[in-house]
Design a protein around this motif. Structure first.
Motif, PDB file in Angstrom:
ATOM      1  N   ALA A 191       0.869  -1.190  -0.193  1.00 24.73           N
ATOM      2  CA  ALA A 191      -0.127  -0.002   0.146  1.00 24.73           C
ATOM      3  C   ALA A 191       0.932   1.333  -0.055  1.00 24.73           C
ATOM      4  O   ALA A 191       0.237   2.330   0.089  1.00 24.73           O
ATOM      5  N   GLY A 192       2.225   1.203  -0.096  1.00 22.87           N
ATOM      6  CA  GLY A 192       3.240   2.426  -0.034  1.00 22.87           C
ATOM      7  C   GLY A 192       3.227   2.805   1.361  1.00 22.87           C
ATOM      8  O   GLY A 192       3.470   4.063   1.435  1.00 22.87           O
ATOM      9  N   GLU A 193       2.815   2.188   2.377  1.00 25.38           N
ATOM     10  CA  GLU A 193       2.626   2.930   3.733  1.00 25.38           C
ATOM     11  C   GLU A 193       4.227   3.464   4.255  1.00 25.38           C
ATOM     12  O   GLU A 193       4.427   4.332   4.937  1.00 25.38           O
ATOM     13  N   ILE A 194       5.282   2.850   3.751  1.00 24.92           N
ATOM     14  CA  ILE A 194       6.602   3.430   3.977  1.00 24.92           C
ATOM     15  C   ILE A 194       7.405   4.169   2.670  1.00 24.92           C
ATOM     16  O   ILE A 194       8.409   4.172   2.676  1.00 24.92           O
ATOM     17  N   SER A 339      11.651   5.007   1.722  1.00 23.82           N
ATOM     18  CA  SER A 339      11.873   6.411   1.567  1.00 23.82           C
ATOM     19  C   SER A 339      11.000   7.324   2.667  1.00 23.82           C
ATOM     20  O   SER A 339      11.280   8.449   2.973  1.00 23.82           O
ATOM     21  N   GLU A 340       9.814   6.563   3.119  1.00 22.57           N
ATOM     22  CA  GLU A 340       9.011   7.650   4.220  1.00 22.57           C
ATOM     23  C   GLU A 340       8.863   6.795   5.539  1.00 22.57           C
ATOM     24  O   GLU A 340       7.947   7.215   6.054  1.00 22.57           O
ATOM     25  N   GLY A 341       9.501   5.734   5.680  1.00 20.79           N
ATOM     26  CA  GLY A 341       9.240   5.015   6.904  1.00 20.79           C
ATOM     27  C   GLY A 341       9.892   3.607   7.190  1.00 20.79           C
ATOM     28  O   GLY A 341      10.652   3.223   6.393  1.00 20.79           O
ATOM     29  N   LEU A 342       9.555   3.197   8.167  1.00 17.95           N
ATOM     30  CA  LEU A 342      10.056   1.598   8.622  1.00 17.95           C
ATOM     31  C   LEU A 342       8.769   0.783   9.008  1.00 17.95           C
ATOM     32  O   LEU A 342       7.993   1.071   9.562  1.00 17.95           O
ATOM     33  N   THR A 351       5.311  -3.170  13.682  1.00 22.11           N
ATOM     34  CA  THR A 351       5.783  -1.643  14.180  1.00 22.11           C
ATOM     35  C   THR A 351       5.703  -0.868  12.762  1.00 22.11           C
ATOM     36  O   THR A 351       6.489  -1.251  12.105  1.00 22.11           O
ATOM     37  N   VAL A 352       5.068   0.239  12.827  1.00 21.77           N
ATOM     38  CA  VAL A 352       5.246   1.053  11.604  1.00 21.77           C
ATOM     39  C   VAL A 352       5.459   2.364  11.988  1.00 21.77           C
ATOM     40  O   VAL A 352       4.785   3.107  12.929  1.00 21.77           O
ATOM     41  N   LYS A 353       6.798   3.001  11.662  1.00 18.01           N
ATOM     42  CA  LYS A 353       7.242   4.133  11.882  1.00 18.01           C
ATOM     43  C   LYS A 353       7.464   5.157  10.781  1.00 18.01           C
ATOM     44  O   LYS A 353       7.806   4.635   9.699  1.00 18.01           O
ATOM     45  N   HIS A 354       7.195   6.351  10.961  1.00 21.21           N
ATOM     46  CA  HIS A 354       7.217   7.220   9.960  1.00 21.21           C
ATOM     47  C   HIS A 354       8.202   8.432   9.745  1.00 21.21           C
ATOM     48  O   HIS A 354       8.377   8.911  10.901  1.00 21.21           O
ATOM     49  N   SER A 355       8.729   8.538   8.855  1.00 26.50           N
ATOM     50  CA  SER A 355       9.670   9.851   8.679  1.00 26.50           C
ATOM     51  C   SER A 355       9.593  10.352   7.281  1.00 26.50           C
ATOM     52  O   SER A 355      10.116   9.780   6.576  1.00 26.50           O
ATOM     53  N   LYS A 395       8.262  19.080   7.854  1.00 24.54           N
ATOM     54  CA  LYS A 395       8.222  17.422   7.773  1.00 24.54           C
ATOM     55  C   LYS A 395       6.513  17.113   8.019  1.00 24.54           C
ATOM     56  O   LYS A 395       6.047  17.828   8.984  1.00 24.54           O
ATOM     57  N   LYS A 396       5.822  16.331   7.044  1.00 27.88           N
ATOM     58  CA  LYS A 396       4.845  15.755   7.355  1.00 27.88           C
ATOM     59  C   LYS A 396       4.805  14.867   8.496  1.00 27.88           C
ATOM     60  O   LYS A 396       5.767  13.898   8.619  1.00 27.88           O
ATOM     61  N   ILE A 397       3.850  15.095   9.317  1.00 30.43           N
ATOM     62  CA  ILE A 397       3.719  14.150  10.781  1.00 30.43           C
ATOM     63  C   ILE A 397       2.908  13.089  10.321  1.00 30.43           C
ATOM     64  O   ILE A 397       1.593  13.442   9.950  1.00 30.43           O
ATOM     65  N   LYS A 398       2.965  12.100  10.483  1.00 32.37           N
ATOM     66  CA  LYS A 398       2.157  10.649  10.456  1.00 32.37           C
ATOM     67  C   LYS A 398       2.354   9.831  11.665  1.00 32.37           C
ATOM     68  O   LYS A 398       3.597   9.517  11.917  1.00 32.37           O
TER      69      LYS A 398
END
Length: 466
Positions: A191-194, A339-342, A351-355, A395-398
């Motif tokens: 789904a492109g979550e990261i 490119s946008e998370g882990l 666990t899903v983390k975003h940056s 930075k976009k916060i998610k």
């Protein structure tokens, strides 16, 4: 991010709490969110029925054979019909567990000859896997074969061909591919979550003598009680060595070390989550750090594998690590970095983390800007301010999310349920002979790279060396 990826992500987030993507026969269906939406429990619901009786035989009744049989018998309609092992003491143990009437033998071919056995669990030393698999398929048996599917890469081709021709179910025993947690990680990544995947860090560490395969050796172990001459029919002739019989994973003559035992779990899980067919280059190194007990395969090992871009995933680099004297106390973690998370896979929990980087490029701070003349700084600042808004600079916060499997969930049981379902219904398993080989080959080539000190170049599509 590309527009289609962004739309895909928005659609996915809107569907959280609704029906989830299924992975093969994986039984999870939806996600129940807590009020603060930080932790979600993976809902698990599976009705198991015994439509047809399946009688099984076990070949190799050591540690893994015991665990596999225990789990297999939890599936309704599955019955034990016989056990084979070379060590007499394990056959005594089997009769103590299941009764004196249980059929036992030291010769696996006698067990395969039994007409009342529908499927066999192959839980022997690695060096015997391919030979027994081919013989079992020739006798019309369904097969659950422990990983790695083969001891040598060259053995994989005849096994895949025989499995295809037989029409029988062959499932390899890396149960992570049946995990609801891994299915969730697969869904999130797709789904492109990261963002776009670029790296996978996979670790399987231990810190104990049993974790390092120093199992208890019985006092009566000798060439007679272990049928040593039979044991070495699949190897070069060797004098009796109790360690090579009971600690076989640590010896290259009969086992495949940390690569074949643990790298392969990390590879199987990653291949399932990413839909990858495998790496194109493989390099591995290792050392003997602590368990200097005569073993000839390292107790600390790492690998670096390059995966090419495909229609299913971007190119990514994979690092493998096994440390048998790890001060962490032991861990099994796969980290998929995008490119946008882990996405961190820890057992069956995710666990899903975003940056997410701001749209605007960096400007000022630890930058060369301050080294320029004042007039140049002012001119560049003016141009930057005209081009980028304040929102574009942020930075976009998610929110981060934790997905947990329900208490008592057992991916090993799911893996066996999928195997027996496939026998009953004819539906395919995820970890068939081809999937099993695509995980086994890179693992085995890690050993080859370690010994040769060379990079192995592999074609994951044709499954041949380049």
């Amino acid at each position: 991010m590309k527009k289609d990826n962004a739309n895909s992500r928005r659609k996915f987030l809107q569907q959280i709490g609704a029906t989830s993507l299924l992975a093969a026969a994986s039984p999870f269906s939806s996600i129940a969110a807590s009020k603060n939406a930080e932790e979600r429990i993976l809902t698990y619901s599976r009705k198991i029925t015994a439509n047809d009786k399946i009688r099984i035989g076990v070949i190799g009744y050591g540690v893994q054979g015991h665990f596999d049989l225990r789990t297999a018998l939890k599936v309704p309609g599955v019955e034990l019909a016989g056990i084979c092992d070379l060590y007499n003491g394990r056959l005594e143990n089997a009769k103590e567990q299941f009764g004196k009437e249980l059929y036992t033998t030291n010769n696996y071919k006698d067990l395969l000859d039994k007409k009342d056995i529908d499927a066999v669990l192959i839980c022997t030393t690695d060096v015997w896997h391919a030979r027994i698999t081919l013989d079992a398929l020739a006798k019309g048996k369904h097969i659950y074969c422990e990983k790695p599917m083969v001891y040598k890469v060259s053995e994989g081709y005849p096994v895949m061909e025989a499995a295809k021709k037989s029409g029988k179910v062959l499932q390899v025993g890396s149960q992570r591919v049946s995990s609801i947690g891994y299915a969730k990680a697969k869904e999130l990544l797709a789904a492109g979550e990261i963002g776009e995947l670029n790296m996978v860090n996979a670790v399987y560490d231990r810190q104990s003598s049993i974790g390092a395969w120093e199992y208890t050796i019985p006092k009566d172990a000798n060439a007679m009680t272990t049928h040593w001459d039979k044991f070495i029919e699949a190897t070069e002739k060797m004098n009796f060595d109790a360690k090579k019989f009971f600690w076989w994973r640590a010896f290259k003559e009969v086992g495949t070390g940390v690569a074949g035992d643990l790298f392969i779990h990390l590879l199987s899980g990653t291949h399932f989550i990413t839909n990858s067919k495998g790496p194109e280059s493989i390099y591995s190194t290792g050392q003997f750090s602590y368990w200097k007990d005569g073993r000839n395969l390292p107790d600390v090992m790492s690998g670096v594998l390059q995966y090419p871009k495909t229609k299913d995933h971007a190119a990514f680099l994979m690092t493998l690590q096994v440390n048998f004297i790890s001060g962490t106390g032991g861990q099994e973690i796969i980290r998929l970095i995008g490119s946008e998370g882990l996405i961190e896979v820890n057992g069956n929990n995710i666990t899903v983390k975003h940056s997410i980087m701001p749209e605007a490029p960096g400007f000022g701070g630890y930058d060369s800007l301050f080294t320029f003349s004042k007039s140049m700084q002012e001119e560049l600042q003016k141009e930057y301010d005209a081009k980028w808004t304040m929102d574009q600079r942020k930075k976009k916060i998610k929110e981060d999310i934790v997905f947990k499997a329900p208490m008592g969930y057992d991916d090993h049981l799911d893996h066996f349920t999928n195997f027996f379902d496939a026998i009953r219904t004819g539906k395919p398993v995820v970890e068939d002979a081809t999937f099993g080989f695509r995980a086994a080959a890179p693992a085995l080539y890690c050993n080859e790279s370690y010994f040769s000190k060379k990079i192995i170049h592999w074609d994951p599509v044709t499954m041949k060396l380049k």
